[in-house]
Design a protein around this motif. Structure first.
Motif, mmCIF file in Angstrom:
data_model
loop_
_atom_site.group_PDB
_atom_site.id
_atom_site.type_symbol
_atom_site.label_atom_id
_atom_site.label_comp_id
_atom_site.label_asym_id
_atom_site.label_seq_id
_atom_site.Cartn_x
_atom_site.Cartn_y
_atom_site.Cartn_z
ATOM 1 N N VAL A 193 51.315 37.008 41.646
ATOM 2 C CA VAL A 193 49.996 36.454 41.481
ATOM 3 C C VAL A 193 49.125 37.901 41.619
ATOM 4 C CG1 VAL A 193 48.140 35.225 42.779
ATOM 5 C CG2 VAL A 193 50.346 34.286 42.439
ATOM 6 N N LEU A 194 49.500 38.833 42.316
ATOM 7 C CA LEU A 194 48.447 40.234 42.442
ATOM 8 C C LEU A 194 48.547 41.012 41.285
ATOM 9 C CD1 LEU A 194 46.832 41.859 44.347
ATOM 10 C CD2 LEU A 194 49.058 43.117 44.882
ATOM 11 N N THR A 195 49.595 40.722 40.488
ATOM 12 C CA THR A 195 49.593 41.574 38.966
ATOM 13 C C THR A 195 48.669 40.829 38.099
ATOM 14 O OG1 THR A 195 51.989 42.228 39.014
ATOM 15 C CG2 THR A 195 51.106 41.782 37.192
ATOM 16 N N ARG A 196 48.424 39.215 38.229
ATOM 17 C CA ARG A 196 47.884 38.593 37.181
ATOM 18 C C ARG A 196 46.266 39.131 37.832
ATOM 19 N NH1 ARG A 196 52.498 35.943 37.445
ATOM 20 N NH2 ARG A 196 53.126 34.433 35.917
ATOM 21 N N LEU A 197 46.195 38.996 39.112
ATOM 22 C CA LEU A 197 44.610 39.327 39.449
ATOM 23 C C LEU A 197 44.247 40.797 39.051
ATOM 24 C CD1 LEU A 197 42.131 38.732 41.307
ATOM 25 C CD2 LEU A 197 43.551 39.538 43.289
ATOM 26 N N TRP A 198 45.151 41.652 39.384
ATOM 27 C CA TRP A 198 44.786 43.096 38.784
ATOM 28 C C TRP A 198 44.447 43.149 37.217
ATOM 29 C CZ3 TRP A 198 42.877 47.022 40.923
ATOM 30 C CH2 TRP A 198 42.979 48.342 40.328
ATOM 31 N N ARG A 199 45.047 42.546 36.573
ATOM 32 C CA ARG A 199 45.045 42.619 34.943
ATOM 33 C C ARG A 199 43.460 41.986 34.780
ATOM 34 N NH1 ARG A 199 44.910 38.162 31.014
ATOM 35 N NH2 ARG A 199 45.814 39.169 29.025
ATOM 36 N N ALA A 200 42.958 41.014 35.723
ATOM 37 C CA ALA A 200 41.727 40.619 35.757
ATOM 38 C C ALA A 200 40.663 41.709 35.981
ATOM 39 C CB ALA A 200 41.531 39.112 36.552
ATOM 40 N N LEU A 201 41.008 42.238 37.175
ATOM 41 C CA LEU A 201 40.129 43.238 37.958
ATOM 42 C C LEU A 201 39.760 44.481 36.708
ATOM 43 C CD1 LEU A 201 41.249 43.031 41.670
ATOM 44 C CD2 LEU A 201 39.186 42.045 40.481
ATOM 45 N N ALA A 202 40.909 44.801 36.023
ATOM 46 C CA ALA A 202 40.855 45.868 35.435
ATOM 47 C C ALA A 202 40.238 45.340 33.876
ATOM 48 C CB ALA A 202 42.536 46.266 34.827
ATOM 49 N N TYR A 203 39.922 44.369 33.458
ATOM 50 C CA TYR A 203 39.577 43.954 32.033
ATOM 51 C C TYR A 203 38.463 43.032 32.024
ATOM 52 C CZ TYR A 203 43.782 46.501 30.599
ATOM 53 O OH TYR A 203 44.694 47.522 30.415
ATOM 54 N N GLU A 204 38.226 42.426 33.013
ATOM 55 C CA GLU A 204 37.132 41.388 32.830
ATOM 56 C C GLU A 204 35.495 41.910 33.295
ATOM 57 O OE1 GLU A 204 37.946 37.393 34.754
ATOM 58 O OE2 GLU A 204 40.106 37.310 33.895
ATOM 59 N N PRO A 205 34.749 41.214 32.629
ATOM 60 C CA PRO A 205 33.347 41.896 33.068
ATOM 61 C C PRO A 205 32.679 41.201 34.287
ATOM 62 C CG PRO A 205 33.205 40.240 31.201
ATOM 63 C CD PRO A 205 34.884 40.353 31.450
ATOM 64 N N LEU A 206 33.184 41.852 35.509
ATOM 65 C CA LEU A 206 32.880 41.269 36.659
ATOM 66 C C LEU A 206 31.879 41.916 37.033
ATOM 67 C CD1 LEU A 206 36.434 41.067 37.904
ATOM 68 C CD2 LEU A 206 35.061 39.035 37.386
ATOM 69 N N PRO A 207 30.466 41.437 37.469
ATOM 70 C CA PRO A 207 29.386 41.969 37.827
ATOM 71 C C PRO A 207 29.397 43.193 38.922
ATOM 72 C CG PRO A 207 29.125 39.766 38.114
ATOM 73 C CD PRO A 207 30.418 39.793 37.857
ATOM 74 N N TRP A 208 30.395 43.013 40.043
ATOM 75 C CA TRP A 208 30.244 43.945 41.073
ATOM 76 C C TRP A 208 31.213 44.958 40.893
ATOM 77 C CZ3 TRP A 208 35.526 42.799 42.072
ATOM 78 C CH2 TRP A 208 35.847 41.208 41.769
ATOM 79 N N ILE A 209 31.830 45.238 39.664
ATOM 80 C CA ILE A 209 32.518 46.461 39.352
ATOM 81 C C ILE A 209 31.712 47.243 38.457
ATOM 82 C CG2 ILE A 209 34.636 47.378 38.125
ATOM 83 C CD1 ILE A 209 36.218 44.959 38.658
ATOM 84 N N ALA A 210 31.332 48.402 39.076
ATOM 85 C CA ALA A 210 30.392 49.306 38.416
ATOM 86 C C ALA A 210 30.908 50.184 37.255
ATOM 87 C CB ALA A 210 29.572 50.181 39.333
ATOM 88 N N ARG A 211 32.081 50.738 37.521
ATOM 89 C CA ARG A 211 32.989 51.458 36.375
ATOM 90 C C ARG A 211 34.379 51.437 36.644
ATOM 91 N NH1 ARG A 211 30.043 55.336 38.910
ATOM 92 N NH2 ARG A 211 30.955 57.153 39.610
ATOM 93 N N ARG A 212 35.229 51.878 35.772
ATOM 94 C CA ARG A 212 36.601 51.755 36.011
ATOM 95 C C ARG A 212 36.868 53.180 35.605
ATOM 96 N NH1 ARG A 212 35.533 46.685 34.061
ATOM 97 N NH2 ARG A 212 36.405 44.916 35.248
ATOM 98 N N GLU A 213 37.981 53.927 36.326
ATOM 99 C CA GLU A 213 38.113 55.368 36.151
ATOM 100 C C GLU A 213 39.803 55.420 36.101
ATOM 101 O OE1 GLU A 213 36.448 57.453 38.910
ATOM 102 O OE2 GLU A 213 34.270 57.196 38.224
#
Length: 503
Positions: free
Chosen positions: A39-59
């Motif tokens: 489940v954490l792997t699936r969640l990490w995929r979402a956090l890495a690629y979805e346009p979640l408004p509280w993520i400012a940028r990805r490095e």
């Protein structure tokens, strides 16, 4: 009443399991770490690629991915693989603290609407561990095995949704009784109704004189319906939980007003009213196309004025398999071992993309994910034809149909659109971002399969978008965190053919 999710759903499941099936207690405890990672792997995929408004940028760097949050905090994890089906994420770090439980990650993030989502993630982990604890060592179905037997071997649920096994409102006993992965048989009830909307030909065995007998799921009868329910018949639950295979060979889709993965399931009046028209149209269209594709016909649909009391009866896909052939849901293909062969995966990719592109060019976009799409394998295991079921969420383009001289069906509502982006999202998001990606199991395998067949695919107007643009995918986590936003929300996954690190 259904048992709500608790702050520690894992422990609540363990307590109930010790009473209703104590023999599974030890296997359940052993399965928990793997379920958390899945489940954490699936969640990490979402956090890495979805346009979640509280993520400012990805490095990204060579060692992993850092998410810089809008409030200044940093969330760190491994480099993501958007098409991976293995559980490769065992922990992420928020600041200096490591987390291995997905519900704890969301709880620590403190994002809007995160409380309900966090509870569902805990439920998903516990339910997945329960499913894995009760997995069978029985042989897989052979050439004569029914497709439902393959479906009941699929243990892990949705390959990319963090809520892959979330069933809030279901007790442990109910999951064991109703979950297809527990290889159960479910006895449906029947509600006799006089005032009912019926389309198609409602089966005689679901009538009592002039009254229509609507099949109802026992969970629905226990928790939702305020109606007299008669004794019904036994049926085998399929992957969608609410659709079941009846001994006479038909499939019955019941209303089940519970939240499963993304949404609350029921059967709308719109679906009932359009069912017969859509089924007849698709039967004619696939015949016109001449492609190796079968559509399971809708035999009848009924609603008693409520989405909570409705049902759809349709053909079984098994009738389209010949002697010595197997009809296998795409979600179950990894169980066969066939996708591990690069040549087989290329053959399968060529088949599904050729059919999907040709039908899209004609004017129909299938929602061809691993549950709706089945493949017929010959004696040698080669993919030879496709079967598609459940027509409720396809999209039909009147403009494209007219361009090819195809009569436009008398339809309106959500199923009809000429929006090119909506049509491509429907097909590419389900087929490439879902069925093909999950069958391949990794971005590298998907890239190899697409590269090997790209030159063979039909040169339709949609092909450049398929091969050259990012892959659309439903933003499943964003949708769960946006309860006030109706409809699907979308993201874009990296182009498989562009290689690692592409966008």
């Amino acid at each position: 009443m259904p048992r709500p999710s608790t702050p520690d759903t894992e422990a609540a499941f363990a307590e109930e399991l010790s009473v209703v099936r104590p023999g599974l207690s030890a296997p359940y405890a052993l399965a928990l770490p793997g379920a958390r990672a899945a489940v954490l792997t699936r969640l990490w995929r979402a956090l890495a690629y979805e346009p979640l408004p509280w993520i400012a940028r990805r490095e990204a760097d060579r060692e992993g991915l850092t998410l810089r949050l809008a409030d200044g905090r940093r969330l760190r994890g491994p480099l993501p693989d958007p098409y991976a089906t293995s559980a490769y994420v065992t922990e992420v770090r928020l600041g200096e603290r490591a987390y291995d439980r997905p519900e704890a990650v969301v709880g620590a993030l403190g994002v809007p609407n995160g409380g309900a989502f966090s509870a569902e993630l805990g439920n998903s982990v516990a339910s997945l561990a329960l499913s894995r604890a009760n997995r069978t060592s029985e042989d897989l179905p052979g050439a004569s095995g029914a497709s439902w037997a393959w479906e009941q071997r699929v243990v892990d649920g949705h390959p990319y949704h963090p809520n892959c096994r979330a069933r809030p409102g279901f007790s442990v006993a109910e999951q064991l009784a109703y979950g297809p992965e527990h290889r159960t048989s479910v006895r449906l009830g029947l509600v006799a109704v006089d005032d009912v909307l019926v389309t198609g030909r409602w089966p005689k065995w679901l009538r009592d004189g002039e009254r229509v007998l609507v099949p109802v799921h026992p969970w629905q009868a226990a928790h939702v319906l305020d109606a007299s329910v008669q004794e019904g018949f036994a049926a085998r639950p399929l992957m969608s939980l609410r659709t079941l295979a009846v001994p006479d060979g038909t499939h019955v889709k019941t209303a089940l007003s519970a939240r499963l993965t993304s949404s609350v399931r029921d059967i709308s009046e719109y679906s009932v009213r359009t069912a017969d028209t859509v089924s007849a149209f698709m039967e004619e269209t696939t015949a016109r196309l001449g492609a190796p594709l079968h559509i399971t016909r809708t035999l009848g649909a009924a609603t008693a004025g409520s989405p909570d009391l409705a049902a759809v009866v349709r053909e079984s896909p098994d009738g389209y398999a010949g002697e010595g052939e197997r009809c296998v849901p795409v979600a179950a293909l990894p169980l066969t071992g066939l996708p591990g062969k690069a040549s087989w995966l290329a053959e399968f990719t060529r088949l599904v993309l050729t059919v999907g592109l040709r039908l899209l060019e004609l004017g129909v976009a299938l929602e061809a994910h691993g549950q709706n799409l089945l493949v017929i394998l010959d004696r040698a295991g080669s993919p030879v034809r496709l079967v598609y079921r459940d027509l409720a969420d396809i999209r039909v383009s009147p403009a494209r149909l007219a361009l090819h001289g195809v009569p436009v069906p008398e339809l309106s509502g959500r199923i009809v659109t000429d929006d090119e982006r909506a049509l491509r999202r429907k097909l590419f998001g389900s087929l490439v971002g879902g069925a093909l990606g999950a069958t391949a199991g990794s971005a590298a395998a998907l890239r190899e399969a697409l590269a090997s067949v790209a030159a063979d695919l039909p040169r339709t107007p949609d092909l450049p978008a398929l091969l050259g643009e990012p892959v659309p995918a439903k933003a499943l986590t964003l949708m769960r965190l946006s309860p006030g936003t109706p409809g699907d929300l979308w993201t874009r996954l990296p182009r498989p053919l562009a290689g690692p690190g592409s966008s």
